[in-house]
Design an enzyme around this catalytic site. Structure first.
Site, PDB file in Angstrom:
ATOM      1  N   ALA A   1       0.909  -1.264  -0.132  1.00 13.88           N
ATOM      2  CA  ALA A   1       0.007   0.006  -0.023  1.00 13.88           C
ATOM      3  C   ALA A   1       0.841   1.173  -0.064  1.00 13.88           C
ATOM      4  CB  ALA A   1      -0.896  -0.025   1.053  1.00 13.88           C
ATOM      5  N   ASN A   2       0.365   2.448   0.280  1.00 13.54           N
ATOM      6  CA  ASN A   2       0.934   3.595   0.486  1.00 13.54           C
ATOM      7  C   ASN A   2       0.670   4.723   1.251  1.00 13.54           C
ATOM      8  OD1 ASN A   2      -0.895   5.458  -0.745  1.00 13.54           O
ATOM      9  ND2 ASN A   2      -0.764   4.122  -2.470  1.00 13.54           N
ATOM     10  N   ARG A   3       1.108   5.564   1.599  1.00 15.54           N
ATOM     11  CA  ARG A   3       0.931   6.398   2.788  1.00 15.54           C
ATOM     12  C   ARG A   3      -0.443   7.472   2.727  1.00 15.54           C
ATOM     13  NH1 ARG A   3       5.082   6.201   6.068  1.00 15.54           N
ATOM     14  NH2 ARG A   3       7.188   5.465   5.216  1.00 15.54           N
TER      15      ARG A   3
END
Ligand code: C5P
Length: 475
Positions: A287-289
């Site tokens: 995933a990412n932030r």
């Protein structure tokens, strides 16, 4: 996946043409049947013998060769007999010829005649790629449904650095698989598809007063890109000044002007927000932030102006915005499906930080950690591009807005992204600070009217300003 697929590989004139041989080798190894087509420029960089030997099939080269024509390598046979046409490398000249529809050589004629999807991998000096003519040509092609892989950033043959390098052969191979896999049978001709849709909807059999019916919005992305580039490049009034005339705005603080009659009542707007999660196994994901704050604020601001809003959101820790229909998804593929299910829409705002790649294989059971064993390696494959898909969709929303998170050359990259993705506006933001997860945003709105630099604002104020712009554009 590629076994038995017939691919026409057009190699045009670029120093990167030698990489086409490696691509042909990878395609052959994956089971595809490749026909090589060397343009006159391409033949200056790789020999016909090399391409023919590596593809293991007779090469096509000459529009006027009776021999090639007689042996089934004329332009119509080439156009009909392949599942996909790949132009790698695609030089600036080749993109221009394609955009203009020129057919004075074999590649041009085959590209005009083909109904198969077309994927191009541009390669040229960075200045040629950044030139408004090339950007406009790429926009025209993207808007016609041509797919792009690369170009990439890096060192060039001239010892200069910039964006223009041919994508690496494995990346082109992955893009070929993605084009052949994802269900875009109409990608080569979205305008025709849209015209037919409009005609069916109108119950008129495809024509109105003898003229094809095209819904508004189709073709506007190319015009937008061309105009944006023209505005950026043009001498005289600054792009911001042009934008000010074209898109009257409230004060710098983003407040609603008094007596503003703007309303989105009766409009449907689709918004994507948050990250996507790409499963590795049942318990792990990539995933990412992204916090989803900006996308959620946009959904709330649009709803506050009266729009019916469908918010397709990846996993976030935020409350649902009031008066908004929220569709929760995890992966990019689920997000795309939810977006397509939400169509038709008057506008779409793609603010989600969609994962570019997902694991090629998802474990059905948790991958076990074994004492002393090497860690498992992950093979990634590209995710569908939701923004580009919506921009080329048969039911394209009239206004498509994308985001561009950049750490450098923010506006320049946004202008080329506008062309690449085929959308109408790009909200470009500098993410070199703590924007992802932060509460403020500094953005530039890149559109047909030019480039507007907005002041640093809370994400809610950015959202309100954008919602007003959308209401103005749809009014
Ligand atoms: O190319 P890049 O990821 O920087 O483009 C950002 C824009 O494209 C954003 O609007 C994002 O929501 C959209 N996007 C998308 N699907 C992807 C990747 C990006 O909709 N797979």
């Amino acid at each position: 996946m590629l076994r038995g697929k017939r691919i026409l590989l057009i190699v045009s004139g670029s120093v990167a043409a030698y990489k086409a041989l490696e691509l042909a080798r990878l395609l052959g190894k994956a089971g595809a049947s490749v026909t090589g087509l060397l343009t006159p420029g391409g033949a200056r960089f790789v020999t016909p013998h090399a391409l023919q030997a590596i593809t293991n099939r007779p090469l096509a080269q000459d529009l006027w060769s009776l021999e090639e024509e007689g042996e089934g390598r004329g332009h119509i046979a080439l156009a009909r007999g392949h599942d996909l046409v790949v132009v790698a490398p695609a030089s600036a000249d080749r993109l221009a010829r394609m955009a203009a529809g020129l057919s004075d050589d074999l590649a041009g004629a085959a590209l005009l005649a083909t109904q198969a999807p077309v994927l191009v991998a541009p390669a040229m000096n960075w200045a040629m790629w950044a030139h408004p003519a090339t950007v406009a040509n790429a926009a025209i092609l993207a808007n016609r449904g041509v797919r792009f892989v690369g170009p990439e950033e890096g060192l060039m043959a001239e010892a200069e650095s910039g964006t223009g390098r041919l994508a690496e052969p494995p990346a082109i191979l992955a893009a070929i698989e993605a084009v052949l896999q994802n269900s875009f049978p109409d990608a080569a001709n979205p305008e025709l598809e849209a015209a037919l849709d409009a005609a069916i909807a109108a119950g008129e059999g495809g024509e109105e007063d003898g003229a094809p019916v095209f819904p508004t919005g189709v073709g506007s992305a190319a015009a937008a890109a061309v105009a944006a580039v023209a505005a950026v490049a043009a001498p005289g009034p600054s792009p911001a000044a042009l934008a000010d005339t074209a898109m009257p705005d409230a004060d710098e603080a983003g407040a609603e002007p008094a007596g503003d009659p703007l309303s989105l009542v009766g409009r449907h707007v689709l918004v994507t927000s948050g990250p996507t999660q790409e499963a590795i196994d049942p318990v792990r994901f990539l995933a990412n932030r992204s916090s989803g704050r900006q996308g959620h604020a946009i959904a709330a601001a649009l709803a506050a102006l009266g729009a019916r809003v469908t918010l397709v959101s990846g996993p976030v820790a935020l409350a649902d915005p009031p008066e908004v229909e929220v569709v929760r998804v995890e992966s990019a593929r689920d997000m795309l499906a939810a977006c397509e299910a939400a169509l038709p829409a008057d506008a779409a705002v793609c603010a989600a930080a969609v994962a570019d790649w997902r694991p090629a294989e998802v474990g059905t059971a948790k991958i076990k950690k074994r004492e002393g064993a090497a860690p498992p390696s992950l093979t990634l494959m590209p995710n569908p591009d939701i923004l580009a898909t919506l921009s080329h969709h048969a039911r394209r929303p009239g206004l498509v807005v994308g985001f561009a998170a950049e750490t450098e050359a923010v506006v320049e990259n946004a202008v080329s992204k506008l062309a690449r993705k085929g959308c109408d506006w790009i909200v470009a933001n500098d993410v070199s600070g703590d924007v992802m997860g932060g509460r403020e945003n500094t953005v530039h709105l890149v559109s047909a009217a030019g480039v507007e630099d907005w002041p640093t604002l809370p994400k809610e104020a950015v959202a309100e300003r954008l919602a007003r712009r959308i209401a103005e554009a749809l009014a």
